[in-house]
Enzyme design. Structure first.
Site, PDB file in Angstrom:
ATOM      1  N   TYR A  33       1.057  -1.321  -0.087  1.00  0.00           N
ATOM      2  CA  TYR A  33       0.071  -0.083  -0.151  1.00  0.00           C
ATOM      3  C   TYR A  33       1.010   1.276   0.020  1.00  0.00           C
ATOM      4  O   TYR A  33       1.993   1.249   0.201  1.00  0.00           O
ATOM      5  CB  TYR A  33      -1.071   0.094   1.294  1.00  0.00           C
ATOM      6  CG  TYR A  33      -0.322   0.217   2.575  1.00  0.00           C
ATOM      7  CD1 TYR A  33       0.469  -0.851   3.253  1.00  0.00           C
ATOM      8  CD2 TYR A  33      -0.513   1.623   3.184  1.00  0.00           C
ATOM      9  CE1 TYR A  33       1.100  -0.260   4.453  1.00  0.00           C
ATOM     10  CE2 TYR A  33       0.023   1.599   4.333  1.00  0.00           C
ATOM     11  CZ  TYR A  33       0.924   0.887   5.057  1.00  0.00           C
ATOM     12  OH  TYR A  33       1.473   0.840   6.264  1.00  0.00           O
ATOM     13  N   ARG A  52       8.217   4.265  -4.536  1.00  0.00           N
ATOM     14  CA  ARG A  52       8.265   3.425  -3.504  1.00  0.00           C
ATOM     15  C   ARG A  52       7.194   2.215  -3.698  1.00  0.00           C
ATOM     16  O   ARG A  52       7.282   1.393  -3.632  1.00  0.00           O
ATOM     17  CB  ARG A  52       7.920   4.014  -2.220  1.00  0.00           C
ATOM     18  CG  ARG A  52       8.186   3.114  -1.310  1.00  0.00           C
ATOM     19  CD  ARG A  52       8.234   3.872   0.442  1.00  0.00           C
ATOM     20  NE  ARG A  52       6.763   4.433   0.628  1.00  0.00           N
ATOM     21  CZ  ARG A  52       6.474   5.328   1.549  1.00  0.00           C
ATOM     22  NH1 ARG A  52       7.472   5.334   2.728  1.00  0.00           N
ATOM     23  NH2 ARG A  52       5.357   5.726   1.914  1.00  0.00           N
ATOM     24  N   LYS A 145       6.409  -1.848   1.686  1.00  0.00           N
ATOM     25  CA  LYS A 145       5.204  -1.419   2.491  1.00  0.00           C
ATOM     26  C   LYS A 145       4.131  -2.154   2.486  1.00  0.00           C
ATOM     27  O   LYS A 145       3.082  -2.322   1.765  1.00  0.00           O
ATOM     28  CB  LYS A 145       4.948  -0.071   1.848  1.00  0.00           C
ATOM     29  CG  LYS A 145       4.055   0.781   2.833  1.00  0.00           C
ATOM     30  CD  LYS A 145       4.010   2.437   2.539  1.00  0.00           C
ATOM     31  CE  LYS A 145       3.211   3.155   3.071  1.00  0.00           C
ATOM     32  NZ  LYS A 145       3.129   3.191   4.700  1.00  0.00           N
ATOM     33  N   GLU A 177      12.903   2.485  13.798  1.00  0.00           N
ATOM     34  CA  GLU A 177      11.871   3.357  13.626  1.00  0.00           C
ATOM     35  C   GLU A 177      10.769   3.147  14.362  1.00  0.00           C
ATOM     36  O   GLU A 177      10.657   2.718  15.438  1.00  0.00           O
ATOM     37  CB  GLU A 177      11.525   3.391  12.016  1.00  0.00           C
ATOM     38  CG  GLU A 177      10.966   1.698  11.655  1.00  0.00           C
ATOM     39  CD  GLU A 177      10.386   1.406  10.279  1.00  0.00           C
ATOM     40  OE1 GLU A 177      10.277   2.364   9.470  1.00  0.00           O
ATOM     41  OE2 GLU A 177      10.249   0.459   9.972  1.00  0.00           O
ATOM     42  N   LEU A 201      11.050   1.107   6.953  1.00  0.00           N
ATOM     43  CA  LEU A 201      10.620   1.642   5.768  1.00  0.00           C
ATOM     44  C   LEU A 201      11.033   3.007   5.560  1.00  0.00           C
ATOM     45  O   LEU A 201      10.942   3.946   6.455  1.00  0.00           O
ATOM     46  CB  LEU A 201       9.259   1.642   5.773  1.00  0.00           C
ATOM     47  CG  LEU A 201       8.433   2.196   4.498  1.00  0.00           C
ATOM     48  CD1 LEU A 201       8.370   0.962   3.650  1.00  0.00           C
ATOM     49  CD2 LEU A 201       6.999   2.777   4.864  1.00  0.00           C
TER      50      LEU A 201
END
Ligand code: PMP
Length: 283
Positions: A33, A52, A145, A177, A201
């Site tokens: 997504y 991306r 993702k 992250e 990511l």
């Protein structure tokens, strides 16, 4: 989310959009997504988000050749929903076959969904917030993702129980992250953030903020900072499409910069707002 959605070539009221129970997104979370910000009715950093998306599709072997022209489709979606400020959610799953098998069989038609969510546009400095330090329990392909977000959901729930807005994840002693964001630390005027590898990511907001920082002569190092260095940080903030640049004043019981927004964070918030103003002015 409501309004008009795009599903497999059709524009439909959200309540009428349906996918098969055999869809591999539903059964296996087999899909990817994107969440793209919209300011003033126009997608922001669209090329970066679409690049991306292509990397995610390629990484899991979904052929995006039959996809619509994304910029046209996204512009139509924004117009149909009269979206001024908010986000476009774009999801592609591997599609559905007529039985549940882990290995995809035959050539499947990917399921493509786009919908919008509105959000107010803000120009101020967000109130510094608390992050909760948690072990990164997710998989080792965080660069994709993926819609498989169970690990992130569990981590977000743990953070919420600790009254934190977001987990700060660590693996082998270094910060990776957040569950849906990237972290930055400032020490002696140098800006640190984890390198773009399979453990994170690489956020589009992260990359944009790095560019803004370099353009403002702030020294940047894409090096992960260590858990045992957290108490020595002068400043800390996180970035994401929905939160933009969010100062962090506290990590568990560690207070950063007396709990306030530090000068480099403030400078980057203003640079980010200026880039939005520039984007809005270009209409
Ligand atoms: N890391 C993860 C795991 C995320 O889910 C997100 C947001 N989707 C980010 C970082 C931030 O990415 P972006 O700036 O592109 O929203």
């Amino acid at each position: 989310m409501a309004g008009t959605v795009y599903l497999n070539g059709q524009w439909l009221p959200a309540a009428q959009a349906q996918v098969s129970v055999f869809d591999r997104g539903f059964l296996f979370a087999d899909g990817v997504y994107e969440v793209i910000p919209v300011y003033g009715g126009r997608a922001f950093l669209l090329d970066e988000h679409l690049a991306r998306l292509q990397r995610s599709l390629q990484a899991i072997g979904i052929d995006g050749n039959d996809a619509p022209s994304w910029p046209t489709c996204i512009a139509q979606l924004i117009a149909k929903n009269k979206l001024e400020h908010g986000t476009v959610y774009l999801q592609i799953t591997r599609g559905s076959s007529n039985q549940r098998t882990h290995l995809p069989t035959g050539s499947l038609q990917p399921t493509i969904l786009l919908m919008t969510q509105s959000a107010p546009l803000h120009w101020g400095t967000p109130v510094p917030a608390k992050a909760a330090l948690l072990e990164d329990i997710r998989w080792l392909r965080c660069d994709i993702k993926s819609i498989s977000l169970l690990g992130s959901i569990l981590l977000k729930q743990s953070a919420q129980e600790q009254h934190a807005i977001e987990p700060m994840l660590h693996r082998d002693g270094t910060i990776t992250e957040g569950a849906a964001s990237n972290y930055f630390g400032v020490k002696n005027g140098v800006l640190y953030t984890a390198p773009a590898n399979h453990l994170i990511l690489a956020g589009i907001t992260r990359n944009w903020v790095l560019k803004l920082a370099r353009g403002s002569d702030i020294e940047v190092r894409e090096e992960a900072f260590r858990v045992d260095e957290l108490s020595q940080l002068d400043e800390c903030f996180l970035t994401s499409t929905s939160r933009e640049v969010q100062p962090i004043g506290r990590i568990d019981d560690i207070i950063i910069n007396s709990g306030g927004c530090g000068p480099i964070t403030q400078q980057l918030i203003e640079a980010f707002h200026n880039s939005k103003r520039h984007h809005l002015g270009m209409q």
